[in-house]
Write a protein that holds these residues in place. Structure first.
Motif, PDB file in Angstrom:
ATOM      1  N   GLY A  51       0.863  -1.288  -0.110  1.00 15.46           N
ATOM      2  CA  GLY A  51       0.021   0.022   0.042  1.00 15.46           C
ATOM      3  C   GLY A  51       1.058   1.148   0.008  1.00 15.46           C
ATOM      4  O   GLY A  51       2.172   1.083  -0.062  1.00 15.46           O
ATOM      5  N   TYR A  52       0.221   2.368   0.168  1.00 12.77           N
ATOM      6  CA  TYR A  52       0.827   3.740   0.312  1.00 12.77           C
ATOM      7  C   TYR A  52       0.258   4.643   0.752  1.00 12.77           C
ATOM      8  O   TYR A  52      -0.903   4.780   0.885  1.00 12.77           O
ATOM      9  N   THR A  53       0.957   5.595   1.257  1.00  8.62           N
ATOM     10  CA  THR A  53       0.381   7.172   1.800  1.00  8.62           C
ATOM     11  C   THR A  53       1.014   8.217   1.528  1.00  8.62           C
ATOM     12  O   THR A  53       2.138   8.109   0.871  1.00  8.62           O
ATOM     13  N   ILE A  54       0.345   9.229   1.161  1.00 13.40           N
ATOM     14  CA  ILE A  54       0.840  10.367   0.790  1.00 13.40           C
ATOM     15  C   ILE A  54       1.422  11.304   1.735  1.00 13.40           C
ATOM     16  O   ILE A  54       0.585  11.726   2.856  1.00 13.40           O
ATOM     17  N   GLN A  55       2.569  11.815   1.648  1.00 15.68           N
ATOM     18  CA  GLN A  55       3.186  12.747   2.898  1.00 15.68           C
ATOM     19  C   GLN A  55       2.949  14.393   2.190  1.00 15.68           C
ATOM     20  O   GLN A  55       3.720  14.380   1.026  1.00 15.68           O
ATOM     21  N   THR A  56       2.454  15.104   2.899  1.00 11.02           N
ATOM     22  CA  THR A  56       2.493  16.422   2.257  1.00 11.02           C
ATOM     23  C   THR A  56       3.408  17.289   3.010  1.00 11.02           C
ATOM     24  O   THR A  56       4.054  16.909   4.134  1.00 11.02           O
ATOM     25  N   ILE A  57       3.689  18.256   2.322  1.00  9.16           N
ATOM     26  CA  ILE A  57       4.588  19.203   3.064  1.00  9.16           C
ATOM     27  C   ILE A  57       3.872  20.007   4.593  1.00  9.16           C
ATOM     28  O   ILE A  57       2.769  20.578   4.277  1.00  9.16           O
ATOM     29  N   ILE A  58       4.202  19.799   5.451  1.00  9.74           N
ATOM     30  CA  ILE A  58       3.643  20.535   6.575  1.00  9.74           C
ATOM     31  C   ILE A  58       4.797  21.171   7.471  1.00  9.74           C
ATOM     32  O   ILE A  58       6.086  20.784   6.966  1.00  9.74           O
ATOM     33  N   THR A  59       4.506  21.563   8.881  1.00 10.19           N
ATOM     34  CA  THR A  59       5.641  22.468   9.474  1.00 10.19           C
ATOM     35  C   THR A  59       6.938  21.607   9.635  1.00 10.19           C
ATOM     36  O   THR A  59       7.983  21.906   9.605  1.00 10.19           O
ATOM     37  N   SER A  60       6.909  20.075   9.958  1.00  8.89           N
ATOM     38  CA  SER A  60       7.847  19.502  10.369  1.00  8.89           C
ATOM     39  C   SER A  60       8.442  18.506   9.215  1.00  8.89           C
ATOM     40  O   SER A  60       9.589  18.033   9.026  1.00  8.89           O
ATOM     41  N   CYS A  61       7.615  18.730   7.976  1.00  8.83           N
ATOM     42  CA  CYS A  61       8.105  17.646   7.068  1.00  8.83           C
ATOM     43  C   CYS A  61       8.526  18.725   5.611  1.00  8.83           C
ATOM     44  O   CYS A  61       7.582  19.442   5.369  1.00  8.83           O
ATOM     45  N   ASP A  62       9.606  18.405   5.143  1.00 13.46           N
ATOM     46  CA  ASP A  62      10.372  19.484   4.243  1.00 13.46           C
ATOM     47  C   ASP A  62       9.795  18.931   2.859  1.00 13.46           C
ATOM     48  O   ASP A  62      10.111  19.849   1.754  1.00 13.46           O
ATOM     49  N   ILE A  63       9.504  17.713   2.462  1.00 17.13           N
ATOM     50  CA  ILE A  63       9.140  17.208   1.305  1.00 17.13           C
ATOM     51  C   ILE A  63       7.814  16.621   0.951  1.00 17.13           C
ATOM     52  O   ILE A  63       7.369  15.900   1.865  1.00 17.13           O
ATOM     53  N   LYS A  64       7.396  16.789  -0.234  1.00 18.15           N
ATOM     54  CA  LYS A  64       6.231  16.074  -0.708  1.00 18.15           C
ATOM     55  C   LYS A  64       6.815  14.457  -0.925  1.00 18.15           C
ATOM     56  O   LYS A  64       7.855  14.429  -1.431  1.00 18.15           O
ATOM     57  N   ALA A  65       5.979  13.371  -0.478  1.00 15.62           N
ATOM     58  CA  ALA A  65       6.412  11.815  -0.759  1.00 15.62           C
ATOM     59  C   ALA A  65       5.320  11.183  -0.702  1.00 15.62           C
ATOM     60  O   ALA A  65       4.317  11.234  -0.295  1.00 15.62           O
ATOM     61  N   VAL A  66       5.736   9.978  -1.092  1.00  9.58           N
ATOM     62  CA  VAL A  66       4.791   8.789  -1.517  1.00  9.58           C
ATOM     63  C   VAL A  66       5.471   7.665  -0.415  1.00  9.58           C
ATOM     64  O   VAL A  66       6.651   7.352  -0.570  1.00  9.58           O
ATOM     65  N   ILE A  67       4.775   7.247   0.509  1.00  3.99           N
ATOM     66  CA  ILE A  67       5.503   6.395   1.735  1.00  3.99           C
ATOM     67  C   ILE A  67       4.701   4.941   1.162  1.00  3.99           C
ATOM     68  O   ILE A  67       3.657   4.731   1.110  1.00  3.99           O
ATOM     69  N   PHE A  68       5.574   4.077   0.507  1.00  7.91           N
ATOM     70  CA  PHE A  68       5.201   2.874   0.120  1.00  7.91           C
ATOM     71  C   PHE A  68       5.268   1.814   1.610  1.00  7.91           C
ATOM     72  O   PHE A  68       6.502   1.867   2.281  1.00  7.91           O
ATOM     73  N   HIS A  69       4.404   1.092   1.580  1.00  7.49           N
ATOM     74  CA  HIS A  69       4.044   0.153   2.698  1.00  7.49           C
ATOM     75  C   HIS A  69       4.757  -1.221   2.057  1.00  7.49           C
ATOM     76  O   HIS A  69       4.207  -1.963   1.067  1.00  7.49           O
ATOM     77  N   LEU A  70       5.813  -1.740   2.630  1.00  3.25           N
ATOM     78  CA  LEU A  70       6.326  -3.094   2.583  1.00  3.25           C
ATOM     79  C   LEU A  70       6.137  -3.863   3.663  1.00  3.25           C
ATOM     80  O   LEU A  70       6.092  -3.475   4.834  1.00  3.25           O
TER      81      LEU A  70
END
Length: 105
Positions: free
Chosen positions: A46-65
């Protein structure tokens, strides 16, 4: 007798608070670097989407393995293919479960 019940209650409350805190810190973690490895579709759960928020500097796709999470660049072609693969697999599973429900009714 009453003091032992109070102690047990205090320990249980502490466990609930600690468990809640650990769960919230895991979900609040963010990834700061992309992986350089391309992941095969059959390993992706599966995957989740990481958006840019105060503590996260990059947009990312977090793949679940199995047993881990991997951060990928959302603009990379292989990331897009991985997301598409997971989405198609989910769509097929929904169609299969929908047919089973319709036939059993």
């Amino acid at each position: 007798m009453a003091s032992s019940k109070v102690c047990i209650l205090a320990v249980l409350c502490s466990l609930v608070i600690v468990t809640t805190f650990i769960g919230s810190t895991q979900s609040a973690s963010c990834y700061m670097m992309y992986t350089s490895r391309r992941l095969p579709c059959h390993r992706l759960l599966g995957y989740t989407i990481q958006t840019i928020i105060t503590s996260c500097d990059i947009k990312a796709v977090i793949f679940h393995l199995p047993g881990k999470f991997v951060c990928a660049d959302p603009s990379a072609k292989w990331t897009q293919r991985g997301m598409k693969c997971i989405n198609e697999r989910r769509r097929k599973n929904v169609q299969i479960s929908g047919k089973e429900t319709a036939t059993s009714a």
